[in-house]
Scaffold this active site. Structure first.
Site, PDB file in Angstrom:
ATOM      1  CB  THR A   1      -2.704  12.417  -3.666  1.00 29.69           C
ATOM      2  OG1 THR A   1      -2.154  11.790  -2.927  1.00 29.69           O
ATOM      3  CG2 THR A   1      -1.561  13.048  -4.650  1.00 29.69           C
TER       4      THR A   1
ATOM      5  CG  ASP B   1       2.783   6.075   0.653  1.00 28.36           C
ATOM      6  OD1 ASP B   1       1.742   5.452   0.535  1.00 28.36           O
ATOM      7  OD2 ASP B   1       2.936   7.082  -0.295  1.00 28.36           O
TER       8      ASP B   1
ATOM      9  CB  SER C   1       1.854   5.479  -6.969  1.00 26.97           C
ATOM     10  OG  SER C   1       1.930   4.296  -6.396  1.00 26.97           O
TER      11      SER C   1
ATOM     12  N   GLY D   1      -3.326   7.063  -5.310  1.00 25.76           N
ATOM     13  CA  GLY D   1      -2.505   6.086  -4.495  1.00 25.76           C
ATOM     14  C   GLY D   1      -1.782   5.443  -5.709  1.00 25.76           C
TER      15      GLY D   1
HETATM   16  O1  DON Z   1       2.934   8.708  -2.939  1.00 24.34           O
HETATM   17  C1  DON Z   1       1.837   7.980  -3.170  1.00 24.34           C
HETATM   18  O2  DON Z   1       2.023   7.149  -4.055  1.00 24.34           O
HETATM   19  C2  DON Z   1       0.728   8.147  -2.289  1.00 24.34           C
HETATM   20  N1  DON Z   1       0.939   8.739  -1.080  1.00 24.34           N
HETATM   21  C3  DON Z   1      -0.323   8.976  -3.157  1.00 24.34           C
HETATM   22  C4  DON Z   1      -1.656   8.868  -2.298  1.00 24.34           C
HETATM   23  C5  DON Z   1      -2.717   9.218  -3.165  1.00 24.34           C
HETATM   24  O3  DON Z   1      -2.519   9.552  -4.506  1.00 24.34           O
HETATM   25  C6  DON Z   1      -4.123   9.295  -2.851  1.00 24.34           C
HETATM   26  N2  DON Z   1      -5.192   9.880  -3.713  1.00 24.34           N
HETATM   27  N3  DON Z   1      -6.171  10.037  -4.085  1.00 24.34           N
END
Ligand code: DON
Length: 578
Positions: A392, A432, A458, A485
């Site tokens: 992300t 998720d 998140s 995440g």
């Molecule tokens: O929407 C979310 O919370 C997750 N799919 C985000 C994943 C994420 O931030 C991975 N990061 N490095």
């Protein structure tokens, strides 16, 4: 949560190196400039090419939203492990003229054929990583349709003019960054999907390394069509058919169809705003992660964390206690409010947060994880089995008129589902969702899969304002957010406490070691003060020290002379303005 830890047992068999360790490998080039100041406008993002693409748009008279489109187009090329055309996003947008803040919700949706038990086999939840690489993980894409919606409303330059930089670089090629190369190496070690091998193998049969010239002509061609046709280039016709075909491939084909892609609608939501000290913080409401950040801060408001400061172990004890209480609630109650009742206002209600704060010394710092509370308006949906691993990115932009974009964007895991088409990776956002439809007592999980539903996120990009006498948001103060995440909530809360309570500079607050307290484990990043670790252990907490906690916080802060941009040293960003 680090990539490898999140990948659970499958990954544990193969590699025990968290991505955060790799992120600081000795081959990393000299650190780029982590702060920049400029009088008129600013872009802070995780990659210098993306920052420059955004800056060029701003200098050409484009708005913050125009720049966001250019930044996203470039990130999909130079940081494909994190976000891109195949993913989803949340944007907080502040309009300087109307002084209104809105949320653009570009979260992916589950296909019409999705079922609540699609991540179960033989009555057991699938291994998380098996789910990630399955065709079932791919949701109807949302980031580009959402950006198009925002750009129609707040763009100043023609949509078609926003993709040129990324298109040219995709054709010409760029030296693969150390971080991208490490993600490639790690992914190919763990996953080896046919698409990822094809994507990252050079003509001589070896894998791309940091510094190798990486070209992506297929991506250039897709951007060309996207520029000319608008977002329907991805959601209807040949590319949409190709996305659906990819989702239907083995292993474990999914049900996503071209009709699901065409049916996708981005949403506009009212921001979720809560006062904190002398400020008001606005973030995406559920299914976004803002409510978690705001509840943690709402609990901390009843502590003396502000007078303690970052060197005091007890301050981190308070941060840990508030985090555990906030996570317990958000993990229990949050799902897509279009499908389940979420007591959002109850979770940030001042009286409720005060009652939660009273539990800080007991439940907050006790070895067993605290349980959820009962906020006003709760009607108990039940806990679930949701895991959220990493891939992300986050960026912040302010244009010369003072319009602000705070956006977190994702393909979910590193390189998403590991499936590609037309030069980009497809998300695995549907992992998720809770992998089980029911909790242990048989109550439905708030975050269970359902057709058309958005999985819990998140992601918590925020915009902070001065608080007016009546408690409403006043002048713009800063935009901030992070990947990570489910740790995003803790990363963003940490940075806000650092800047607001401890009066640290944005770059110093961002760089503070991350401490993530969710459930039974308190995960402490390497480099944290040993006195803090000792203190938390003394309290009887189950502390996992020296963990990789790989945030990628980016911020733009209003200063007396213009704007300051700040980038997380854990990633590769270098902010820039004019
Ligand atoms: O929407 C979310 O919370 C997750 N799919 C985000 C994943 C994420 O931030 C991975 N990061 N490095």
């Amino acid at each position: 949560m680090s990539f490898v830890r999140a990948f659970g047992s499958a990954a544990a068999l193969i590699a025990l190196t968290p991505l955060a360790v790799l992120a600081r490998a000795p081959d990393a080039p000299a650190a780029p400039q982590r702060v920049a100041e400029a009088p008129h406008a600013m872009v802070a993002a995780a990659n210098p090419y993306a920052v420059q693409a955004g800056l060029k748009v701003l200098k050409a008279g484009g708005s913050a939203v125009d720049a966001a489109v250019a930044v996203q187009a470039m990130l999909g090329l130079v940081e494909p492990q994190s976000s891109g055309l195949g993913g989803g996003a949340f944007m907080v947008y502040y309009d300087a003229k109307t002084k209104k803040t809105v949320i653009y919700n570009g979260r992916e949706t589950a296909p019409a054929g999705a079922t609540a038990d699609m991540f179960e086999e033989n009555g057991q939840p699938l291994n998380h990583f098996v789910g990630v690489l399955s065709g079932r993980s791919i949701g109807a894409i949302g980031a580009i349709p959402m950006l198009a919606m925002a750009q129609r409303e707040h763009g100043r330059l023609p949509w078609r003019s926003l993709f040129g930089e990324a298109e040219r670089l995709a054709d010409r090629g760029f030296p693969m960054s150390p971080r991208m190369a490490r993600s490639v190496a790690l992914f190919l070690r763990l996953a080896k999907t046919p698409d990822s091998i094809a994507f990252f193998t050079k003509a001589d049969g070896t894998i791309y390394q940091a510094g190798d010239l990486f070209k992506n002509p297929a991506y250039a061609a897709t951007l060309h069509r996207l520029a000319a046709e608008g977002p329907s280039a991805l959601t209807r016709g040949e590319i949409a058919d190709a996305i659906a075909a990819k989702a239907h491939e083995a292993p474990r084909p999914g049900t996503l169809t071209a009709a699901d892609l065409a049916a996708y609608r981005p949403k506009m939501d009212a921001p979720l705003c809560r006062p904190y000290r002398a400020y008001v913080i606005c973030a995406p409401p559920p299914p976004g992660g803002g409510v978690g950040v705001l509840e943690i801060l709402g609990v901390l408001e009843h502590s003396d964390i502000a007078t303690r400061g970052p060197k005091d172990p007890a301050a981190w004890g308070e941060f840990v206690a508030a985090s555990r209480l906030g996570y317990a609630d958000r993990d229990y109650y949050v799902g897509d409010p279009a499908f389940v009742h979420v007591p959002t206002q109850g979770l940030i209600d001042p009286a409720y947060d005060r009652a939660r704060a009273a539990l800080m010394p007991t439940d907050g710092l006790a070895a067993p994880a605290p349980t959820h509370g009962t906020p006003p308006g709760a009607s108990a949906p039940g806990p679930d089995h949701t895991a959220e691993p990493g891939g992300t990115t986050d960026f912040a932009i302010v244009d010369a008129d003072g319009n602000v974009v705070s956006m977190t964007t994702t393909v979910e895991s590193v390189f998403g589902s590991g499936r590609t088409t037309h030069g980009f990776f497809l998300n695995n956002q549907l992992t998720d969702f809770s992998f089980t439809p029911l909790n242990e007592d048989g109550a439905p999980a708030a975050n269970a899969v359902a057709p058309g539903k958005r999985p819990r996120s998140s992601m918590s990009p925020v915009i902070v304002f001065e608080k007016r006498a009546d408690g409403s948001p006043g002048r713009f103060v800063m935009a901030l957010g992070s990947p990570g995440g489910n740790s995003i909530i803790a990363y963003v809360a940490k940075a806000l406490v650092g800047i607001i309570d401890w009066k640290m500079s944005a770059e110093d607050a961002i760089a503070l070691p991350n401490i993530v307290a969710r459930g039974a484990v308190v995960s402490v990043e390497r480099g944290a003060d040993p006195a803090v670790i000792a203190y938390l252990k003394e309290k009887g907490l189950n502390v996992e020290a020296d963990q990789g906690e790989d945030s990628g916080l980016h911020a733009v802060v209003k200063t007396a002379h213009g704007y300051l941009g700040a980038a997380d040293p854990r990633r590769e960003g270098a902010p820039a303005g004019y």
